[in-house]
Design an enzyme around this catalytic site. Sequence first.
Site, PDB file in Angstrom:
ATOM      1  N   GLU A  24       0.952  -1.311  -0.102  1.00 39.59           N
ATOM      2  CA  GLU A  24       0.089   0.006  -0.095  1.00 39.59           C
ATOM      3  C   GLU A  24       0.702   1.277   0.007  1.00 39.59           C
ATOM      4  OE1 GLU A  24      -2.794  -0.201   3.225  1.00 39.59           O
ATOM      5  OE2 GLU A  24      -4.055  -1.982   2.072  1.00 39.59           O
ATOM      6  N   GLU A  69      -5.831  -8.253  -0.232  1.00 39.70           N
ATOM      7  CA  GLU A  69      -6.613  -7.781   1.083  1.00 39.70           C
ATOM      8  C   GLU A  69      -8.148  -7.560   0.735  1.00 39.70           C
ATOM      9  OE1 GLU A  69      -4.744  -4.880   3.867  1.00 39.70           O
ATOM     10  OE2 GLU A  69      -2.972  -5.527   3.424  1.00 39.70           O
TER      11      GLU A  69
END
Length: 806
Positions: free
Chosen positions: A458, A563
């Site tokens: 991320e 995710e």
Amino acid sequence: MSGPSYEPVHWSPDHQEDTPYNPPRSPISPDPRQTSFPPETAPLAHEDLPAGAARPRFIGAALAREGPNPRESYASSSHSYPINDDYNSSVYALNDARPGSTQPNFYGANYRDDPDGYASTANLGKSPGLTESPYLAEKRQTYAAPRTQSRKRMIIIVSVVVALLLLIGVGLGVYFGLVKPKQGAKDTSGAASDHGNDDKPDKNATTPATRAVVTGGDGSKVTMDDGTTFTYTNKFGGYWYWDESDPFNNGARAQSWTPALNETFKYGDDVIRGVNLGGWLNTEPVSTTTSVPALYEKYADGPNPAVDEWTLSEAMAADTAGGGLNQLEDHYKTFITELDFAEIAAAGLNFVRIPIGWWAIETRDDEPFLAKTSWTYFLKAIKWARKYGLRINLDLHALPGSQNGWNHSGRLGTVGFLNGPMGYANAQRSLDYIRILAEFISQPQYKDVVVMFGITNEPQGPTFGQENLARYYLEAYNIIRNAGGVGEGNGPAISFHEGFQGLGKWVGMFVGSDRTGLDTHPYLCFGGQSADPYSARINTPCQNWAAGQNNSMSQFGLTVAGEWSLAINDCGLFVNGVGLGVRYEGTYVGGGGPRVGSCDPWTNFATWSPAMKNDIQQFALSSMDALQNWFFWTWKIGNSSVTGKVESPQWSYQLGLQQGYMPTDPRKAIGSCDPVAPFDGPLSAWQTGGPGANTMQAAFTDAYTWPPTSISAAGAVETLPSYTPTGTIVTLPGPTFTQSASSSIDVGSGWANAQDKSGMYVPIPTCSYLDPWVNPTAAPPSPLCAGSPNRRAFAPPSRITSAPKS
């Protein structure tokens, strides 16, 4: 109607006695890359034999008319199955081609040399009007029944031979009969674990020592590191494999439909169904609510609460009476164990994504983390994944300076990676850590287990820009491919997070690259909050994600949801962070709108009705089908030390199985997003190594060279602090084994490419540096280095790793 029940892995602390086995006929694998061995043979039952007589070795289903599973002696191919019935057929390799194919039949084709096979496939490959397999008929015509007198003579001879063999073989362990996979590496017999307590032969004894079983399927006994045992539960045809004397054997298979570790996982055809092991080796509040004891709850109160691993480490170090910083290792030991890996395979999952921080490799200066210890447990994860046939996506979850400013990056605060005055130096250091990890996992002992490398979790693309992120990705790509070498299967698949830019922004980049894919994290819970029930949200994943995943798979290449969760709002303990509140209740410190309602109905799973659990399960199935290749966040959420239960139930796959709101077979998801059909491969943009695998166009590689010309919030790179590649490189150690023969086991040097001799990026002695987590608005030191106001006067040329040659 209530959701399906979940049958967990059962275990008992008792040490059960091993039973005798026939000695292996194949040699122990001398090399983890060796792919074939002679088949093992084993006796089969036959009802016509007198009591005590040896059983024939090639009758199986063809004679006994039992089926339909393969006989356990079918050992040398990749068509590996657990034992189900001694009468089962062993002649899969004789089957004809699948309809419409010129390829030989394989284990999934369902044709059996067995007149009593599955009704739906009983006539596959047969001619009209035949009542049995043409192969079977041919054999019966060719081999006439023996004369009765010859048969009796043979029975007597066989009985005598068996009696002699029994006398010679007294004391040998169990012949457990599970067929070896294609690599097979050695016989499926040996030590079941590394507990090192195998029975030793008496010096006066004349019989060999007993060896423990090394493999088994559903219902088999597994011995763990500490000597305790449990019963393996896997209803999907998976089987474990572990032999301490052959610890790099990749013979295990998670499920019958998942390739064994010594077989090729075909991305785009084979589906990734995985879970994250979040909060284990890289802690964050939402996942590790409790372990031994509750990590973050214990230090959540007070003027300086623990909000990330940095502050947690500081709080623990100061708490000497409570165990000090070693509490983190207690957490590593207990939060995720071997049983979790066994349960993950038994749940129909085939991958684990394991987040780690850079402190698994080293720490510098005042970094408070428990250095290097988590690496020891990552090595255990490799062992356990190998044992149960699971593949690993190694996820570098935290980088120096923080790639996104969030708690899971190691330190909550600002973004100091590719941003601010230390943005370039932090990126240099991060690339070194990528190189060190890539060199380790590219070694032949580990490459078939750690098959994917998510190089940065991320990264905050909107902060430092997609251009600089792409430059960083390209440099990391070159480093990894240089570490692993070019060739079929060398080096891991590389996963690039899309950096919150959107999947479409990456189309046209990395075309012709070798085994690269995109990672995206589609969460519904952090946006606008709604009181709509799950029944109203079941199709939302299909509507929001399915088309985008398909487009990216066809236009870029492999695209994986690294995710996602079942949460449709941000309710749950520490979901947003320690002390940050929740949007749903209107208490979120970052804003987010008015209160929608109470979180109690969403977090108190004990009150959920069967109908609600069914709706949640349907939402899970829609998500799985829409995302196609995925890793759920996360496998396990710890119990709160205050309430004694999981306070974020939508984030725990394990709890969902236990409570019946997660499907026990993830394949049930197929077709949930109909009429949006999932991507049906192959991956046109996916390479497989070897010649032509790294053919990115010069227009792309020239446009995204490293280093960047400037850094966001800081200016020209040449005016910023940088490191020099003159330090001693850090190499990661391999595992240790307890067996006495372990001294002869090659665990690798930690460095796959001996020609990669560049030094590690370290500070230049005459230069000034700011704290890596300095506020990005701070000005860089002036002058940067003693005796020179110009970076070019002291800094070496930027290291640009050339693309590997085909």
